[in-house]
Structure formats: C-alpha cells, structure tokens
Enzyme design. Structure first.
Site, PDB file in Angstrom:
ATOM      1  N   ARG A   1       0.812  -1.216   0.000  1.00 24.55           N
ATOM      2  CA  ARG A   1       0.000   0.000   0.000  1.00 24.55           C
ATOM      3  C   ARG A   1       0.845   1.266   0.000  1.00 24.55           C
ATOM      4  O   ARG A   1       0.421   2.292  -0.526  1.00 24.55           O
ATOM      5  CB  ARG A   1      -0.935   0.003   1.210  1.00 24.55           C
ATOM      6  CG  ARG A   1      -2.038  -1.013   1.035  1.00 24.55           C
ATOM      7  CD  ARG A   1      -2.960  -1.022   2.210  1.00 24.55           C
ATOM      8  NE  ARG A   1      -4.181  -1.745   1.853  1.00 24.55           N
ATOM      9  CZ  ARG A   1      -5.147  -2.009   2.706  1.00 24.55           C
ATOM     10  NH1 ARG A   1      -5.048  -1.608   3.964  1.00 24.55           N
ATOM     11  NH2 ARG A   1      -6.207  -2.652   2.317  1.00 24.55           N
TER      12      ARG A   1
ATOM     13  N   GLY B   1     -10.894  -8.486   0.208  1.00 23.68           N
ATOM     14  CA  GLY B   1      -9.723  -8.765   1.040  1.00 23.68           C
ATOM     15  C   GLY B   1      -9.264 -10.205   0.954  1.00 23.68           C
ATOM     16  O   GLY B   1      -8.079 -10.495   0.739  1.00 23.68           O
TER      17      GLY B   1
ATOM     18  N   LYS C   1     -20.585 -15.928   2.212  1.00 26.67           N
ATOM     19  CA  LYS C   1     -22.039 -15.809   2.330  1.00 26.67           C
ATOM     20  C   LYS C   1     -22.666 -15.011   1.208  1.00 26.67           C
ATOM     21  O   LYS C   1     -22.155 -13.982   0.798  1.00 26.67           O
ATOM     22  CB  LYS C   1     -22.378 -15.153   3.667  1.00 26.67           C
ATOM     23  CG  LYS C   1     -21.965 -16.006   4.852  1.00 26.67           C
ATOM     24  CD  LYS C   1     -22.624 -15.532   6.123  1.00 26.67           C
ATOM     25  CE  LYS C   1     -21.838 -14.406   6.730  1.00 26.67           C
ATOM     26  NZ  LYS C   1     -22.415 -13.853   7.935  1.00 26.67           N
TER      27      LYS C   1
ATOM     28  N   GLY D   1     -13.693  -3.385   0.812  1.00 27.82           N
ATOM     29  CA  GLY D   1     -15.068  -2.899   0.969  1.00 27.82           C
ATOM     30  C   GLY D   1     -15.441  -1.879  -0.096  1.00 27.82           C
ATOM     31  O   GLY D   1     -16.558  -1.888  -0.623  1.00 27.82           O
TER      32      GLY D   1
END
Ligand code: ADP
Ligand code: MG
Length: 395
Positions: free
Chosen positions: A37, A352, A199, A375
């Site tokens: 990053r 992620g 999920k 996200g």
C-alpha cells in the site's frame, strides 16, 4: 471520469495534503510485513515532489478507536516511505490536527515531505466532524485523495474536508476508478463475473447489480451452497443461509429473464469436518453426504468454469471458490485463477480474502488489476456512489 485528477490541477509550490491508505499489516514488533500500500502511492508522491509541492501525508492505521495507541503509530510507515524514496527525509508530526501538525505544516517547504500521525487517534475523523475536517483543511491548499480503500466511508479526511479545500484524485485512485469503472460501465464483452466467498448475504448487492451487466455469472464458494439448497439438493452440513433461499431462487429467475448464464457447481469437494486435516473427496452435488460439508468446487465444475472463462474479454472476480486457507480446499480457487489468467481478459479482483488467496497461491501477478480497496471495491461493484469519490471536484 467527470472528476478532477492530479493531472488537472496546478500544484507547483503549493501545500498539498495527500490522503493515503497506509493501513499496512505489521508484526508484533511493529515491523511492516507487507508494504504494497505504501509502494502503490509512490507515483503520486514522486509527481508532487517533482512539481516542487510541499507534501503532507495523512492516513489511518488499524482500529485505535479514537484514542492515542502507540501500537498503531504511523512512524514505521514514515520510515518505510523514506526508504522507498531512496532516503529522502519524511518529517513526522505526532498529531494530525494539533499544535505540532499545525506548526510543522506551516513551516514545510516546497519539495519537503511531512507525515501526520494516525488520523483515527481522534474520534472525529470517523465521525466526519466538521471542525476536525476544517483543521485538516487548514494545513494545505488542496487535497489529493489516493485512498480508494476508505472512500466508501464519509470520513473527515476524504469527505468533510472537501467543504474547505478542493479535492482531486491521485494516480492510485485514478487507476482504481479506471479499471472498476470501465468494467462496470463500458465492459468489453464477453463480460464474466465470478462471485464466491462465504455468504450470499454479503454479496447480494453485487450480484443484483452485475446481473444487469454481465454475460455470464459464475458462483462458487460457500454461497454456492445456498443456491444448491434452493435448487433442492441436500447440502449436508455445508454453510447454507436458510433465510436466503427465496432470494437465491429470485436471482436464478432474474438471470434467466436477463439472458445471463448463471453457473453453479455440478460437483463439490466435501469434508468430514471444517479443518485443515479433514478427510475429503469430490462428489456430484446430488450426492453430498448428510454429515459432510462442501468446502470447494469440484474438478468437473472447475472444467466447466474454465471453459466459460475462455474467450472472456472482461472478468470481475470477488470471493474465493473454496476455503483456500486450508490447502486441501484451495484447488478450485487456484484453477479458476489460472483460467482467468489464460483467458487474456482484462481481469479485476477485489475483496480482502480474494486478494489474500491470490497472494497465497502466488497468482496475483496474473491479474490485470488487483483492487487495493476490499469494501470500497464491493460497494463500487454494487453500483453505489462512494462518498470520497463523489466529493472530488468536478471537471
Ligand atoms: P472477500 O473478502 O474476497 O470479499 P469473503 O469475505 O466473502 O471474500 O469470503 C472469503 C471466505 O469465504 C474465506 O475465508 C473462505 O474460507 C470462505 N469460504 C469459501 N468457500 C467456502 C465454503 N464452501 N464454505 C465455507 N466458507 C467458505
Ligand atoms: Mg472477506
């Protein structure tokens, strides 16, 4: 893009605040274990320095919950950045909006770099507090937002601050918006999406939005079990969201109506327990033993998915095909990654765990664009406007 980028503004001799995402992993001794990053922001920082801007860097790190916590100090990031810039000095202020930051920012000269301490040592950052935003804005004349990974949050340093000084995107942000934006709004076809992960409830928005855009939707991972259960298969002890069975049925109907090929596993790798040393075998989806659980897609499914990826021109992938953390259940994810690479498609991976899986399998280099924002990339794929992007100045 109708938003201004760093390319569209005059920064020479100006004080520029750069919001980056230096939320890097560290070991217990505070050593940075992966500096991806930090490296990713070097083009923006080098450009600003080459233009003789005075550069102030702001970031968050970890979850200090609004309190000063030495283990979440950005000092190690400042040291690493200095190394990556061949020893160039990176000054450090021990606060982000206090007297030290004010003083050091005011004294900063063109061509100098200053890093502020963790923004989230102050609870006002995440609350998008106007006073905090105004103080931050007071340090500089312009904001460069290079923190795609936090731009789905209306926090002071990416949102509130833009009330007081203009904001433009940095080069890393540009890259993210270009790749994700191109895929979602103007994909070269055939366009294939691969959605997996634990999920279905985490990915409903993504699936619904992508159903309007893709030619083929491939489903894998834990969420595939909910679709299999909705089709009437016995799924044993597999992860199934009972309350999402009607939704899974609706999505299958919607795919048919929209002419999207929705692909589900025809075989799965089942395990007798959720563990690395579980006993396992591949079975057709109609033969999942009652006491076993599906933890990966099976070999026939892999073949089918690889065939569907052949000839794809755009691929968006979020969510691993199986429990890749256990080697026995990483084969599906690995094979799909190989198929994505072999397709030659413009490929974009976000999420992620998806990125972690590719890195573990050493296949990250085969993907055209790995999103730095888990996200944020999901919300982008849901078709949502990201507050930090919406707040950038219009062209
Ligand atoms: P991402 O972070 O890329 O968006 P998710 O967080 O949605 O992905 O899902 C990742 C997790 O899903 C992984 O921890 C993986 O072990 C789990 N997973 C994948 N397949 C299964 C499965 N069949 N059963 C249970 N968990 C699964
Ligand atoms: Mg995840």
């Amino acid at each position: 893009m109708n938003k201004k980028s760093l390319n569209n503004v005059w920064v020479s001799g100006k004080k520029v605040l750069v919001r980056v995402d230096y939320n890097v992993p560290m070991d217990k001794e505070g050593n940075i274990t992966d500096d991806t990053r930090i490296r990713a922001t070097i083009p923006t920082l080098e450009f600003l320095l080459s233009k003789n801007a005075a550069v102030i860097i702001a970031s968050h790190l970890g979850r200090p919950k609004g309190k000063v916590a030495p283990e979440f100090s950005l000092k190690p990031a400042a040291q690493r950045l200095s190394q990556l810039l061949f020893g160039r000095e990176v000054l450090f202020a021990n606060d982000s909006v206090g007297p030290e930051a004010n003083k050091m920012a005011a004294a900063l000269q063109p061509g100098q770099l200053l890093m502020l301490e963790n923004l989230r040592f102050n609870p006002k950052e995440e609350k998008n507090d106007p006073e905090f935003a105004k103080h931050l804005a007071g340090l500089a004349e312009i904001l460069v937002n290079d923190a795609f990974g936090v731009s789905h949050r209306a926090h002071a340093s990416v949102h509130g601050i833009t009330k007081y000084i203009p904001a433009v995107s940095g080069f890393l942000m540009d890259k993210e918006l270009m790749h994700l934006g191109q895929a979602v709004s103007d994909p070269v076809r055939p366009f294939v999406a691969i959605i997996g992960g634990a999920k279905v409830s985490d990915k409903i928005g993504v699936i619904e939005n992508l159903l309007n855009k893709v030619d083929t939707l491939i489903i894998g991972g834990g969420m595939a079990n909910t679709f299999l259960a909705a089709q009437g298969y016995q799924t044993g002890k597999s992860l199934v969201e009972e309350d999402k069975l009607p939704l899974a049925k609706e999505l299958m109907v919607a795919a048919k109506e929209k002419g999207v090929a929705l692909l589900l596993p025809e075989d799965v790798v089942v395990a007798d327990k959720f563990a690395a040393d579980a006993e396992f075998k591949a079975v057709p989806v109609a033969q999942i033993p009652a006491e076993w659980m599906a933890l990966d897609i099976g070999p026939a499914t892999v073949k089918n998915y690889a065939a569907a990826l052949q000839g794809a021109k755009t691929v968006v992938w979020n969510g691993p095909m199986g429990v890749f953390e256990f080697d026995a259940f990483a084969a599906g994810t690995e094979a799909v990654a190989q198929a994505v690479a072999a397709s030659g498609a413009q490929s974009i991976v976000g999420g992620g765990d998806s990125v972690a899986a590719l890195e573990k399998l050493k296949l990250a280099g085969k993907i055209s664009h790995i999103s730095t924002g888990g996200g944020a990339s999901l919300e982008f794929l849901e078709g949502k406007e990201l507050p930090g992007v919406a707040a950038l100045a219009d062209k």
